[in-house]
Design a protein around this motif. Structure first.
Motif, PDB file in Angstrom:
ATOM      1  N   PHE A   1     118.919 -56.789  20.132  1.00  0.00           N
ATOM      2  CA  PHE A   1     119.442 -57.412  18.916  1.00  0.00           C
ATOM      3  C   PHE A   1     118.507 -57.237  17.709  1.00  0.00           C
ATOM      4  O   PHE A   1     118.955 -57.319  16.569  1.00  0.00           O
ATOM      5  CB  PHE A   1     119.738 -58.894  19.146  1.00  0.00           C
ATOM      6  N   ARG A   2     117.227 -56.987  17.954  1.00  0.00           N
ATOM      7  CA  ARG A   2     116.310 -56.718  16.852  1.00  0.00           C
ATOM      8  C   ARG A   2     116.283 -55.228  16.491  1.00  0.00           C
ATOM      9  O   ARG A   2     115.572 -54.819  15.579  1.00  0.00           O
ATOM     10  CB  ARG A   2     114.896 -57.189  17.217  1.00  0.00           C
ATOM     11  N   GLY A   3     117.043 -54.417  17.230  1.00  0.00           N
ATOM     12  CA  GLY A   3     117.089 -52.979  16.966  1.00  0.00           C
ATOM     13  C   GLY A   3     115.853 -52.245  17.435  1.00  0.00           C
ATOM     14  O   GLY A   3     115.552 -51.155  16.951  1.00  0.00           O
ATOM     15  N   GLU A   4     115.126 -52.799  18.400  1.00  0.00           N
ATOM     16  CA  GLU A   4     113.871 -52.222  18.866  1.00  0.00           C
ATOM     17  C   GLU A   4     114.011 -51.434  20.171  1.00  0.00           C
ATOM     18  O   GLU A   4     113.036 -50.892  20.669  1.00  0.00           O
ATOM     19  CB  GLU A   4     112.844 -53.342  19.090  1.00  0.00           C
ATOM     20  N   MET A   5     115.218 -51.337  20.713  1.00  0.00           N
ATOM     21  CA  MET A   5     115.402 -50.674  21.994  1.00  0.00           C
ATOM     22  C   MET A   5     115.576 -49.178  21.782  1.00  0.00           C
ATOM     23  O   MET A   5     116.351 -48.745  20.929  1.00  0.00           O
ATOM     24  CB  MET A   5     116.615 -51.271  22.710  1.00  0.00           C
ATOM     25  N   ASP A   6     114.855 -48.380  22.572  1.00  0.00           N
ATOM     26  CA  ASP A   6     114.960 -46.929  22.410  1.00  0.00           C
ATOM     27  C   ASP A   6     116.218 -46.395  23.113  1.00  0.00           C
ATOM     28  O   ASP A   6     116.859 -47.090  23.905  1.00  0.00           O
ATOM     29  CB  ASP A   6     113.696 -46.217  22.890  1.00  0.00           C
ATOM     30  N   ALA A   7     116.537 -45.162  22.819  1.00  0.00           N
ATOM     31  CA  ALA A   7     117.776 -44.548  23.293  1.00  0.00           C
ATOM     32  C   ALA A   7     117.858 -44.494  24.820  1.00  0.00           C
ATOM     33  O   ALA A   7     118.931 -44.716  25.397  1.00  0.00           O
ATOM     34  CB  ALA A   7     117.922 -43.146  22.707  1.00  0.00           C
ATOM     35  N   SER A   8     116.743 -44.224  25.490  1.00  0.00           N
ATOM     36  CA  SER A   8     116.779 -44.140  26.958  1.00  0.00           C
ATOM     37  C   SER A   8     117.093 -45.500  27.588  1.00  0.00           C
ATOM     38  O   SER A   8     117.845 -45.584  28.565  1.00  0.00           O
ATOM     39  CB  SER A   8     115.474 -43.579  27.503  1.00  0.00           C
ATOM     40  N   ASP A   9     116.519 -46.570  27.021  1.00  0.00           N
ATOM     41  CA  ASP A   9     116.823 -47.913  27.541  1.00  0.00           C
ATOM     42  C   ASP A   9     118.267 -48.300  27.242  1.00  0.00           C
ATOM     43  O   ASP A   9     118.920 -48.937  28.062  1.00  0.00           O
ATOM     44  CB  ASP A   9     115.864 -48.957  26.948  1.00  0.00           C
TER      45      ASP A   9
ATOM     46  N   TYR B   1     114.541 -60.676  27.550  1.00  0.00           N
ATOM     47  CA  TYR B   1     113.588 -59.807  26.857  1.00  0.00           C
ATOM     48  C   TYR B   1     114.291 -58.543  26.346  1.00  0.00           C
ATOM     49  O   TYR B   1     114.105 -58.149  25.187  1.00  0.00           O
ATOM     50  CB  TYR B   1     112.435 -59.449  27.804  1.00  0.00           C
ATOM     51  N   GLN B   2     115.089 -57.924  27.209  1.00  0.00           N
ATOM     52  CA  GLN B   2     115.795 -56.710  26.817  1.00  0.00           C
ATOM     53  C   GLN B   2     116.800 -56.978  25.699  1.00  0.00           C
ATOM     54  O   GLN B   2     116.903 -56.194  24.748  1.00  0.00           O
ATOM     55  CB  GLN B   2     116.521 -56.100  28.020  1.00  0.00           C
TER      56      GLN B   2
ATOM     57  N   LYS C   1     120.782 -46.254  27.006  1.00  0.00           N
ATOM     58  CA  LYS C   1     121.607 -45.479  27.930  1.00  0.00           C
ATOM     59  C   LYS C   1     121.529 -46.064  29.342  1.00  0.00           C
ATOM     60  O   LYS C   1     122.551 -46.194  30.028  1.00  0.00           O
ATOM     61  CB  LYS C   1     121.163 -44.020  27.940  1.00  0.00           C
ATOM     62  N   LYS C   2     120.315 -46.429  29.780  1.00  0.00           N
ATOM     63  CA  LYS C   2     120.115 -47.004  31.113  1.00  0.00           C
ATOM     64  C   LYS C   2     120.936 -48.283  31.291  1.00  0.00           C
ATOM     65  O   LYS C   2     121.490 -48.535  32.350  1.00  0.00           O
ATOM     66  CB  LYS C   2     118.635 -47.280  31.332  1.00  0.00           C
ATOM     67  N   ASN C   3     121.020 -49.088  30.226  1.00  0.00           N
ATOM     68  CA  ASN C   3     121.766 -50.341  30.286  1.00  0.00           C
ATOM     69  C   ASN C   3     123.244 -50.185  29.945  1.00  0.00           C
ATOM     70  O   ASN C   3     124.016 -51.138  30.095  1.00  0.00           O
ATOM     71  CB  ASN C   3     121.134 -51.382  29.345  1.00  0.00           C
TER      72      ASN C   3
END
Length: 146
Positions: free
Chosen positions: A65-73, A59-60, A75-77
């Motif tokens: 890969f779709r460019g939908e992840m925010d900056a905090s996620d 899911y993540q 950074k967390k990963n």
């Protein structure tokens, strides 16, 4: 946590039957079965955990890969922003197939499935062993006239 290699090493010892002590072998079988049942449950739990982890990671990674992840996620990963084009569904599946994190989890899941199967096989052998031992024991009693 025990590994399948350790389980197989133990099985090499537990699989041996001393024909002069069939009664002891009959009595030991439920204890041995219990031991391998514990290993089986341990591997099944690890497998369920790894499969859940893979689903979450999938899911993540799809969001990534779709460019939908925010900056905090991100950074967390520990991931940098995806700079590629937004992939089609087929391309996304290919990206996931070749992603090293996903490949590592897929490999771990495969190894855990093998471990579960190995324990199932051993427990099956123990189930048939109990019947075989009792039969041989009764036959020996018959031959000795008891």
């Amino acid at each position: 946590m025990i590994t399948i290699e350790q389980v197989l090493t133990e099985w090499k010892v537990d699989a041996v039957i001393d024909e002069s002590k069939l009664g002891d072998a009959i009595l030991r079988t439920p204890m041995i079965h219990s031991k391998y049942l514990e290993y089986y449950i341990q591997f099944k739990r690890q497998l369920a955990s790894a499969e859940a982890k893979k689903s979450k990671l999938s899911y993540q990674k799809r969001k990534y890969f779709r460019g939908e992840m925010d900056a905090s996620d991100l950074k967390k990963n520990g991931w940098s922003q995806w700079n590629g084009l937004k992939p089609s569904a087929t391309e996304l599946n290919q990206l996931l197939d070749f992603d090293s994190d996903m490949a590592d989890l897929t490999r771990a899941i495969s190894e855990l499935k093998t471990s579960v199967s190995g324990c199932e096989y051993i427990m099956g052998q123990l189930k048939s062993r109990e019947y075989s031992l009792k039969t041989v024991f009764e036959y020996q009693k018959y031959l000795s006239g008891n």
